[in-house]
Design a protein around this motif. Structure first.
Motif, PDB file in Angstrom:
ATOM      1  N   LEU A   1      41.463 -40.048  -3.113  1.00 16.37           N
ATOM      2  CA  LEU A   1      40.667 -41.208  -3.510  1.00 16.37           C
ATOM      3  C   LEU A   1      41.448 -42.067  -4.518  1.00 16.37           C
ATOM      4  O   LEU A   1      42.136 -41.533  -5.386  1.00 16.37           O
ATOM      5  CB  LEU A   1      39.345 -40.769  -4.143  1.00 16.37           C
ATOM      6  N   PRO A   2      41.307 -43.387  -4.435  1.00 23.85           N
ATOM      7  CA  PRO A   2      41.951 -44.254  -5.422  1.00 23.85           C
ATOM      8  C   PRO A   2      41.306 -44.070  -6.790  1.00 23.85           C
ATOM      9  O   PRO A   2      40.148 -43.631  -6.883  1.00 23.85           O
ATOM     10  CB  PRO A   2      41.720 -45.666  -4.876  1.00 23.85           C
ATOM     11  N   PRO A   3      42.005 -44.403  -7.865  1.00 26.77           N
ATOM     12  CA  PRO A   3      41.496 -44.149  -9.226  1.00 26.77           C
ATOM     13  C   PRO A   3      40.124 -44.745  -9.502  1.00 26.77           C
ATOM     14  O   PRO A   3      39.302 -44.112 -10.172  1.00 26.77           O
ATOM     15  CB  PRO A   3      42.571 -44.784 -10.119  1.00 26.77           C
ATOM     16  N   ASP A   4      39.845 -45.946  -8.998  1.00 29.04           N
ATOM     17  CA  ASP A   4      38.545 -46.557  -9.291  1.00 29.04           C
ATOM     18  C   ASP A   4      37.405 -45.775  -8.647  1.00 29.04           C
ATOM     19  O   ASP A   4      36.322 -45.623  -9.227  1.00 29.04           O
ATOM     20  CB  ASP A   4      38.524 -48.019  -8.840  1.00 29.04           C
ATOM     21  N   GLN A   5      37.638 -45.230  -7.444  1.00 31.15           N
ATOM     22  CA  GLN A   5      36.603 -44.425  -6.805  1.00 31.15           C
ATOM     23  C   GLN A   5      36.427 -43.090  -7.520  1.00 31.15           C
ATOM     24  O   GLN A   5      35.312 -42.582  -7.628  1.00 31.15           O
ATOM     25  CB  GLN A   5      36.937 -44.192  -5.335  1.00 31.15           C
ATOM     26  N   VAL A   6      37.516 -42.531  -7.997  1.00 34.98           N
ATOM     27  CA  VAL A   6      37.424 -41.277  -8.744  1.00 34.98           C
ATOM     28  C   VAL A   6      36.602 -41.488 -10.009  1.00 34.98           C
ATOM     29  O   VAL A   6      35.734 -40.675 -10.355  1.00 34.98           O
ATOM     30  CB  VAL A   6      38.830 -40.737  -9.095  1.00 34.98           C
ATOM     31  N   ARG A   7      36.862 -42.578 -10.708  1.00 27.86           N
ATOM     32  CA  ARG A   7      36.097 -42.862 -11.924  1.00 27.86           C
ATOM     33  C   ARG A   7      34.613 -43.041 -11.612  1.00 27.86           C
ATOM     34  O   ARG A   7      33.744 -42.553 -12.332  1.00 27.86           O
ATOM     35  CB  ARG A   7      36.647 -44.115 -12.610  1.00 27.86           C
ATOM     36  N   GLY A   8      34.316 -43.744 -10.523  1.00 31.26           N
ATOM     37  CA  GLY A   8      32.921 -43.926 -10.135  1.00 31.26           C
ATOM     38  C   GLY A   8      32.262 -42.606  -9.780  1.00 31.26           C
ATOM     39  O   GLY A   8      31.130 -42.331 -10.195  1.00 31.26           O
ATOM     40  N   LEU A   9      32.962 -41.777  -9.018  1.00 31.72           N
ATOM     41  CA  LEU A   9      32.425 -40.475  -8.630  1.00 31.72           C
ATOM     42  C   LEU A   9      32.163 -39.616  -9.860  1.00 31.72           C
ATOM     43  O   LEU A   9      31.122 -38.971  -9.974  1.00 31.72           O
ATOM     44  CB  LEU A   9      33.401 -39.780  -7.682  1.00 31.72           C
ATOM     45  N   GLN A  10      33.106 -39.623 -10.794  1.00 33.43           N
ATOM     46  CA  GLN A  10      32.948 -38.846 -12.019  1.00 33.43           C
ATOM     47  C   GLN A  10      31.703 -39.286 -12.788  1.00 33.43           C
ATOM     48  O   GLN A  10      30.960 -38.471 -13.334  1.00 33.43           O
ATOM     49  CB  GLN A  10      34.197 -39.024 -12.902  1.00 33.43           C
ATOM     50  N   ARG A  11      31.470 -40.573 -12.799  1.00 35.73           N
ATOM     51  CA  ARG A  11      30.329 -41.127 -13.539  1.00 35.73           C
ATOM     52  C   ARG A  11      29.008 -40.702 -12.897  1.00 35.73           C
ATOM     53  O   ARG A  11      28.011 -40.496 -13.594  1.00 35.73           O
ATOM     54  CB  ARG A  11      30.452 -42.647 -13.576  1.00 35.73           C
ATOM     55  N   TYR A  12      28.984 -40.557 -11.577  1.00 40.12           N
ATOM     56  CA  TYR A  12      27.741 -40.273 -10.874  1.00 40.12           C
ATOM     57  C   TYR A  12      27.414 -38.785 -10.803  1.00 40.12           C
ATOM     58  O   TYR A  12      26.274 -38.424 -10.548  1.00 40.12           O
ATOM     59  CB  TYR A  12      27.794 -40.846  -9.458  1.00 40.12           C
ATOM     60  N   LEU A  13      28.401 -37.916 -11.006  1.00 42.67           N
ATOM     61  CA  LEU A  13      28.155 -36.486 -10.840  1.00 42.67           C
ATOM     62  C   LEU A  13      27.552 -35.909 -12.108  1.00 42.67           C
ATOM     63  O   LEU A  13      28.197 -35.174 -12.847  1.00 42.67           O
ATOM     64  CB  LEU A  13      29.456 -35.750 -10.477  1.00 42.67           C
ATOM     65  N   ASP A  14      26.286 -36.203 -12.360  1.00 43.81           N
ATOM     66  CA  ASP A  14      25.591 -35.601 -13.483  1.00 43.81           C
ATOM     67  C   ASP A  14      25.109 -34.209 -13.077  1.00 43.81           C
ATOM     68  O   ASP A  14      25.441 -33.705 -12.005  1.00 43.81           O
ATOM     69  CB  ASP A  14      24.434 -36.489 -13.950  1.00 43.81           C
ATOM     70  N   ALA A  15      24.320 -33.593 -13.937  1.00 44.12           N
ATOM     71  CA  ALA A  15      23.907 -32.207 -13.690  1.00 44.12           C
ATOM     72  C   ALA A  15      23.084 -32.054 -12.424  1.00 44.12           C
ATOM     73  O   ALA A  15      23.027 -30.984 -11.839  1.00 44.12           O
ATOM     74  CB  ALA A  15      23.111 -31.683 -14.884  1.00 44.12           C
TER      75      ALA A  15
END
Length: 711
Positions: free
Chosen positions: A414-428
């Protein structure tokens, strides 16, 4: 220096797997039995001094069960390191043993444990004629573990997990074609026994905290004793001599007490009277339990903890499970800190399931703070709270697939911007999708509440029993989360459930419309256009991806729920939302009208007035086995999960039991249908066959319509 890759071939529940790691903190997650413990054990066989002696005790039970016959196959455990320390001692080690030389200094190194047939046995394989299956079978029957050897190699260039390279190095058992090169250079050179990577690094393993009290009682595993020895080295008898003299004096003083002497004499005499002089002990003493020997005195030290603020100091066995586990983990971490202070070339801290019995806030704090400079930390966990704060780029997901285990990287490619978005959305909550066998993604509270209730009541099984996680993504956008389900990332099935928002009443503009009607029509047209755009976008997103499917409600969830024939549970909730009998009567009439323009408006009005989540909670209480499961939800359910034959049989029996309880079905038909289900369970007939019998026996029941999506 850090581990950049672990390869396992034919080891336990891993047929072949590549597990990448990064600097810093790494997380390994997966269901029970997915191989987390075996993955850590394989690393320890190469790097843990406490395990190295076990490396030579590999047996046939360590071979992957998917092999038709283990004889002749190899087990390979391969570690790759990057940013190898430029320390002179470590460079010399890798130059002699495991390094890949680049400009005379080594930045990458490999270190392998290979369990393979010995030279004489490999020579016998190489002499087989190509295609000689009988000769191969005869040879394999003679092979035992005594014909195997363990070798440690380095400087390897082979990708052991590549089936083609494996056949080139080991042999093709189907074609009976084996290499004549007995020491192929691709596997690297043997590491001399006098050299040890484990001696040059710090490797601390903290096992899953299952029985802390037993660990403290065992002198070999007692973390306090290990900690004291790590800090002080071996016990110095001279340093403890003054203390041992005091203990000897204490023992002597106790023995000299008159009552003690009397009791000792009475015990000895009683034994002589009962057993005779020949069988009586030669001597007997009564002393304190404090040992006088220096080593035993050291081992007698115990840790006492005040878990509450009342001043009481309790032993480990008196603490809560969480308190005892936290103390155990703390001592292991302190032991690791002492090891780091010894100026080794690399530091590795491996922790297995640290969350056991520990409060969720402590889990997240622990993970957040366990970041040591120049240390690679690798966790395994079942905790969504730990996975929530993990860097998704540093996560490996282990999963069982048809008897083997695979490793997935959710952010791979995944490109960096998608990784950052995914990281932001993966809450508990959303990080649960990393643990699931398969996933349903929904976008609203109503679906999150009602879909599990529908499945449980109508099919008699829960989503959890099916191994399905239902994730409410809210306003996140499906693509931002579903992007992890891909051939290059997580090969698990994901079904998206969303609305088309098609208008359910006439939206044609009319000059006679009042302002409220004009606004309602404009809003409906806007929603319809947004739904069409969403469909185009999601269909394009899922195109060509076998792991994702998209399923649409034609209008909205609430409207389609009633349209499927479910006005009854909604009507039953009306007294919870309306107090006036006239209003309840009007709403009931509209919901039962069969006219979508009437029941559609009413159900949305009720849901909006109460709040969609609260409305769904009240409706969920009224759902029963007669509630209709909408087709698009059934499609999504079986697109995400293909139920096993026993699960389908249980679903059918649930429906049969429900029909029997109604008292409206011929008992002979019930008995006959149960027989057909038994035949299906025993694989005598197909699902299509048993569904045909269900249609014939119970044409009005919805189960045949639902399960056709599973065929």
């Amino acid at each position: 220096m850090h581990i950049s890759r672990l390869q396992l071939v034919n080891y336990r529940n891993f047929a072949r797997v590549n597990v990448p790691f990064r600097k810093g903190i790494n997380t390994v997650i997966g269901e029970n039995g997915s191989g987390k413990t075996n993955l850590f054990r394989s690393m320890r066989l190469l790097l843990d001094d406490d395990m190295l002696r076990m490396a030579h005790r590999i047996d046939e039970g360590d071979f992957h069960r998917g092999l038709d016959d283990w004889r002749g196959h190899w087990i390979v455990i391969s570690l790759e390191f990057e940013e190898v320390s430029q320390d002179e001692a470590l460079q010399a080690l890798f130059l002699h043993g495991t390094g890949n030389v680049d400009d005379e200094q080594i930045g990458r190194a490999t270190y392998n444990l290979i369990f393979r047939p010995n030279t004489a046995t490999r020579l016998r394989f190489s002499r087989l004629a190509e295609g000689d299956l009988d000769g191969l079978a005869d040879l394999r029957r003679t092979i035992t573990l005594d014909d195997y050897e363990v070798v440690f190699t380095g400087r390897s260039t082979a990708d052991f997990s590549d089936p083609v390279q494996y056949r080139d190095l080991v042999g093709d058992f189907e074609a009976v074609r084996f290499p004549t090169e007995l020491e192929p250079p691709e596997i690297g050179g043997r590491v001399p026994k006098i050299l040890s990577v484990a001696k040059e690094i710090s490797f601390t393993f903290v096992q899953a905290l299952r029985d802390v009290v037993a660990e403290f009682q065992n002198n070999r595993t007692n973390p306090l004793l290990s900690l004291l020895r790590s800090k002080s080295g071996e016990v110095d008898p001279e340093a403890l001599e003054p203390i041992t003299e005091l203990v000897n004096g204490l023992n002597a003083a106790i023995e000299e007490l008159p009552d003690v002497g009397t009791i000792r004499g009475d015990i000895r005499q009683t034994i002589r009277d009962a057993a005779g002089e020949t069988y009586s002990p030669a001597g007997m003493w009564i002393r304190s339990g404090v040992p006088a020997e220096a080593e035993k005195l050291f081992q007698s030290l115990r840790l006492f903890v005040g878990e509450t603020d009342d001043g009481y100091e309790g032993a480990i066995h008196e603490l809560s499970l969480g308190g005892a586990n936290l103390i155990y983990l703390t001592l292991k971490l302190l032991h690791f800190r002492y090891q780091r202070e010894k100026q080794v070339c690399a530091n590795f801290l491996v922790i297995e399931e640290p969350e056991a019995h520990i409060h969720t806030h402590i889990q997240k704090t622990l993970f957040d703070r366990l970041s040591y400079p120049d240390t690679q930390v690798i966790y395994s966990t079942h905790s969504s709270h730990i996975s929530e704060v993990s860097n998704v780029e540093n996560v490996n997901v282990l999963s069982r697939i048809e008897g083997r285990c695979e490793a997935y990287q959710p952010a791979a490619g995944l490109p960096p911007d998608q990784v950052r978005g995914l990281q932001r959305y993966l809450d508990a909550v959303r990080s649960n999708l990393l643990f699931a066998k398969s996933v349903l993604l929904v976008e609203g509270d109503a679906e999150e509440i009602l879909v599990p209730a529908l499945v449980k009541e109508v099919l008699g099984v829960s989503l959890d029993e099916l191994g399905i996680s239902l994730i409410n993504i809210g306003s996140t956008g499906f693509e931002n989360v579903a992007v992890v389900f891909h051939e290059d990332r997580m090969r698990k099935r994901c079904a998206i459930i969303t609305d088309l928002d098609t208008a359910f009443f006439d939206t044609t503009p009319d000059p006679l419309d009042d302002e409220q009607t004009r606004r309602a029509k404009a809003k409906a047209l806007g929603s319809q256009q947004a739904g069409l755009s969403r469909q185009i976008r999601l269909d394009e997103f899922a195109a060509g991806n076998p792991w994702i499917s998209v399923h649409y409600a034609r209008h909205t969830f609430e409207v389609d729920f009633v349209e499927a024939g479910n006005h009854r549970p909604v009507v039953a909730t009306l007294p919870d939302f309306y107090s006036q009998p006239a209003t309840i009567a009007l709403a009931t009439s509209e919901l039962q009208s069969g006219d979508i323009s009437q029941f559609g408006r009413r159900v949305l009005t009720v849901a909006a007035g109460a709040g969609k989540g609260w409305f769904a909670i009240q409706v969920a209480k009224k759902i029963d086995a007669d509630t209709e499961l909408p087709d698009y939800i059934a499609q999504a359910l079986f697109a995400a999960h293909s139920p096993s034959r026993p699960v389908v049989a249980n679903i059918l029996l649930h429906r049969i039991e429900h029909l029997e309880s109604s008292g409206l079905v011929n008992p002979e038909t019930i008995v006959s249908m149960r027989g057909h289900v038994d035949r299906f369970r025993d694989e005598e007939i197909t699902l299509a066959d048993v569904l045909a019998e269900m249609v014939a026996a119970f044409p009005a029941d919805q189960i045949s319509r639902i399960l056709k999506h599973a065929v």
